[in-house]
Write a protein that holds these residues in place. Structure first.
Motif, PDB file in Angstrom:
ATOM      1  N   MET A   1       0.847  -1.179   0.000  1.00 23.01           N
ATOM      2  CA  MET A   1       0.000   0.000   0.000  1.00 23.01           C
ATOM      3  C   MET A   1       0.891   1.240   0.000  1.00 23.01           C
ATOM      4  SD  MET A   1      -3.013   0.968   2.638  1.00 23.01           S
ATOM      5  CE  MET A   1      -2.424   2.026   3.933  1.00 23.01           C
ATOM      6  N   PRO A   2       0.763   2.107  -1.019  1.00 21.28           N
ATOM      7  CA  PRO A   2       1.625   3.281  -1.099  1.00 21.28           C
ATOM      8  C   PRO A   2       1.251   4.402  -0.144  1.00 21.28           C
ATOM      9  CG  PRO A   2       0.149   3.228  -2.961  1.00 21.28           C
ATOM     10  CD  PRO A   2      -0.113   1.979  -2.172  1.00 21.28           C
ATOM     11  N   LEU A   3       0.091   4.339   0.511  1.00 17.87           N
ATOM     12  CA  LEU A   3      -0.281   5.395   1.443  1.00 17.87           C
ATOM     13  C   LEU A   3       0.375   5.139   2.794  1.00 17.87           C
ATOM     14  CD1 LEU A   3      -4.067   6.015   0.751  1.00 17.87           C
ATOM     15  CD2 LEU A   3      -2.099   7.272  -0.106  1.00 17.87           C
ATOM     16  N   HIS A   4       1.025   6.159   3.310  1.00 15.43           N
ATOM     17  CA  HIS A   4       1.651   6.081   4.630  1.00 15.43           C
ATOM     18  C   HIS A   4       0.835   6.966   5.569  1.00 15.43           C
ATOM     19  CE1 HIS A   4       5.258   3.939   3.259  1.00 15.43           C
ATOM     20  NE2 HIS A   4       5.051   4.594   2.137  1.00 15.43           N
ATOM     21  N   VAL A   5      -0.167   6.361   6.203  1.00 16.09           N
ATOM     22  CA  VAL A   5      -1.064   7.109   7.086  1.00 16.09           C
ATOM     23  C   VAL A   5      -0.294   7.476   8.344  1.00 16.09           C
ATOM     24  CG1 VAL A   5      -3.231   7.049   8.373  1.00 16.09           C
ATOM     25  CG2 VAL A   5      -3.067   5.900   6.157  1.00 16.09           C
ATOM     26  N   GLU A 113      -4.748   4.404  -3.059  1.00 16.87           N
ATOM     27  CA  GLU A 113      -3.962   3.199  -2.780  1.00 16.87           C
ATOM     28  C   GLU A 113      -3.444   2.549  -4.062  1.00 16.87           C
ATOM     29  OE1 GLU A 113      -6.586   0.822  -0.410  1.00 16.87           O
ATOM     30  OE2 GLU A 113      -5.940   1.780   1.447  1.00 16.87           O
ATOM     31  N   ALA A 114      -4.092   2.828  -5.186  1.00 16.94           N
ATOM     32  CA  ALA A 114      -3.677   2.240  -6.463  1.00 16.94           C
ATOM     33  C   ALA A 114      -2.543   3.025  -7.134  1.00 16.94           C
ATOM     34  CB  ALA A 114      -4.876   2.174  -7.407  1.00 16.94           C
ATOM     35  N   VAL A 115      -2.236   4.209  -6.627  1.00 18.59           N
ATOM     36  CA  VAL A 115      -1.163   5.023  -7.202  1.00 18.59           C
ATOM     37  C   VAL A 115       0.172   4.404  -6.788  1.00 18.59           C
ATOM     38  CG1 VAL A 115      -0.118   7.325  -7.212  1.00 18.59           C
ATOM     39  CG2 VAL A 115      -2.596   7.089  -7.114  1.00 18.59           C
ATOM     40  N   PRO A 116       1.103   4.209  -7.737  1.00 19.45           N
ATOM     41  CA  PRO A 116       2.353   3.525  -7.393  1.00 19.45           C
ATOM     42  C   PRO A 116       3.290   4.322  -6.482  1.00 19.45           C
ATOM     43  CG  PRO A 116       2.341   4.166  -9.711  1.00 19.45           C
ATOM     44  CD  PRO A 116       0.993   4.487  -9.164  1.00 19.45           C
ATOM     45  N   GLN A 117       3.238   5.645  -6.534  1.00 19.84           N
ATOM     46  CA  GLN A 117       4.136   6.463  -5.706  1.00 19.84           C
ATOM     47  C   GLN A 117       3.616   6.520  -4.270  1.00 19.84           C
ATOM     48  OE1 GLN A 117       4.889  10.413  -7.206  1.00 19.84           O
ATOM     49  NE2 GLN A 117       5.614  11.138  -5.236  1.00 19.84           N
ATOM     50  N   PRO A 118       4.522   6.457  -3.282  1.00 19.30           N
ATOM     51  CA  PRO A 118       4.062   6.568  -1.891  1.00 19.30           C
ATOM     52  C   PRO A 118       3.680   8.012  -1.548  1.00 19.30           C
ATOM     53  CG  PRO A 118       6.445   6.312  -1.952  1.00 19.30           C
ATOM     54  CD  PRO A 118       5.967   6.206  -3.366  1.00 19.30           C
ATOM     55  N   TYR A 119       2.580   8.161  -0.828  1.00 17.39           N
ATOM     56  CA  TYR A 119       2.097   9.467  -0.390  1.00 17.39           C
ATOM     57  C   TYR A 119       1.681   9.402   1.070  1.00 17.39           C
ATOM     58  CZ  TYR A 119       1.700  11.244  -5.187  1.00 17.39           C
ATOM     59  OH  TYR A 119       1.965  11.677  -6.460  1.00 17.39           O
ATOM     60  N   GLY A 138       3.778  14.336  -1.034  1.00 20.31           N
ATOM     61  CA  GLY A 138       4.818  13.508  -1.627  1.00 20.31           C
ATOM     62  C   GLY A 138       5.898  13.015  -0.689  1.00 20.31           C
ATOM     63  N   ASP A 139       5.975  13.577   0.529  1.00 19.04           N
ATOM     64  CA  ASP A 139       6.978  13.129   1.503  1.00 19.04           C
ATOM     65  C   ASP A 139       6.269  12.318   2.584  1.00 19.04           C
ATOM     66  OD1 ASP A 139       8.962  12.716   3.345  1.00 19.04           O
ATOM     67  OD2 ASP A 139       9.386  14.836   3.714  1.00 19.04           O
ATOM     68  N   PRO A 140       6.243  10.989   2.433  1.00 23.99           N
ATOM     69  CA  PRO A 140       5.502  10.163   3.394  1.00 23.99           C
ATOM     70  C   PRO A 140       6.045  10.200   4.811  1.00 23.99           C
ATOM     71  CG  PRO A 140       6.458   8.801   1.630  1.00 23.99           C
ATOM     72  CD  PRO A 140       6.870  10.208   1.382  1.00 23.99           C
ATOM     73  N   ALA A 141       7.297  10.655   4.993  1.00 22.70           N
ATOM     74  CA  ALA A 141       7.888  10.688   6.332  1.00 22.70           C
ATOM     75  C   ALA A 141       7.772  12.060   6.986  1.00 22.70           C
ATOM     76  CB  ALA A 141       9.358  10.279   6.253  1.00 22.70           C
TER      77      ALA A 141
END
Length: 194
Positions: A1-5, A113-119, A138-141
């Motif tokens: 899952m590319p989403l970083h909640v 969640e289907a987008v390949p880049q992590p967000y 764009g910066d998941p951290a």
């Protein structure tokens, strides 16, 4: 899952859990879906809610953290949402609500969640347009409580979106901000010169 909640502040989560376990808080919410749930309801997917206070002709924005929103899930779907706000005493429960933004947020998150880049998912409110967007940072951290939309971040308008802006269509911030700049008229004080 590319989403970083991002994790919500612990006191914000505790305040929502306390409100969910309080029959008085739930009944005062007047949310039929929450009142009629069968089985346990749990707060999930905490999202920081940022408010876009200012859009300038140059596209420079001023945002501020207004609270945290939790989707309240019962079974396989979100039935309501809970907002928390920061007070002088810390994070506290604000309200339960339901309506189109709950289902729209859930749909936008599934699409993201289907987008390949992590967000990192956030919510961005544009009060001048009565608009709410899913902000895919764009910066998941990054610290979820700070920052401004970067030109390459994505904004996904939630339904109902303002006329002429398609709901659930992702836009780069650099593309959508100029449109919003034209839409949000500068407010004048009563009696001030034109």
């Amino acid at each position: 899952m590319p989403l970083h909640v991002p994790p919500a502040p612990a006191p914000a989560l505790r305040s929502v859990l306390t409100a969910l376990s309080s029959p008085t808080a739930v009944s005062e919410a007047r949310t039929p879906s929450l009142l009629g749930t069968q089985g346990p309801a749990s707060p999930e997917l905490p999202l920081p809610v940022h408010v876009l206070d200012r859009i300038t002709a140059e596209g420079v924005t001023a945002t501020r953290l207004a609270g945290w929103r939790f989707l309240i899930r019962c079974g396989d779907r979100a039935v309501a949402a809970a907002d928390t706000v920061l007070t002088p005493d810390g994070w506290t429960f604000s309200r339960f609500f339901e309506g189109p933004y709950v289902t729209s947020t859930e749909l936008a998150l599934r699409q993201a969640e289907a987008v390949p880049q992590p967000y990192q998912p956030r919510l961005l409110s544009v009060p001048g347009l009565y608009m709410l967007t899913l902000w895919l940072h764009g910066d998941p951290a990054a610290d979820a409580g700070t920052g401004h939309p970067a030109a390459t971040d994505l904004l996904v308008p939630l339904a109902p979106a303002p006329p002429g802006i398609a709901a659930h269509r992702p836009h780069r911030v650099a593309e959508l901000l100029p449109v919003l700049t034209l839409r949000v008229a500068p407010t004048r004080l009563l009696g001030s010169p034109a």
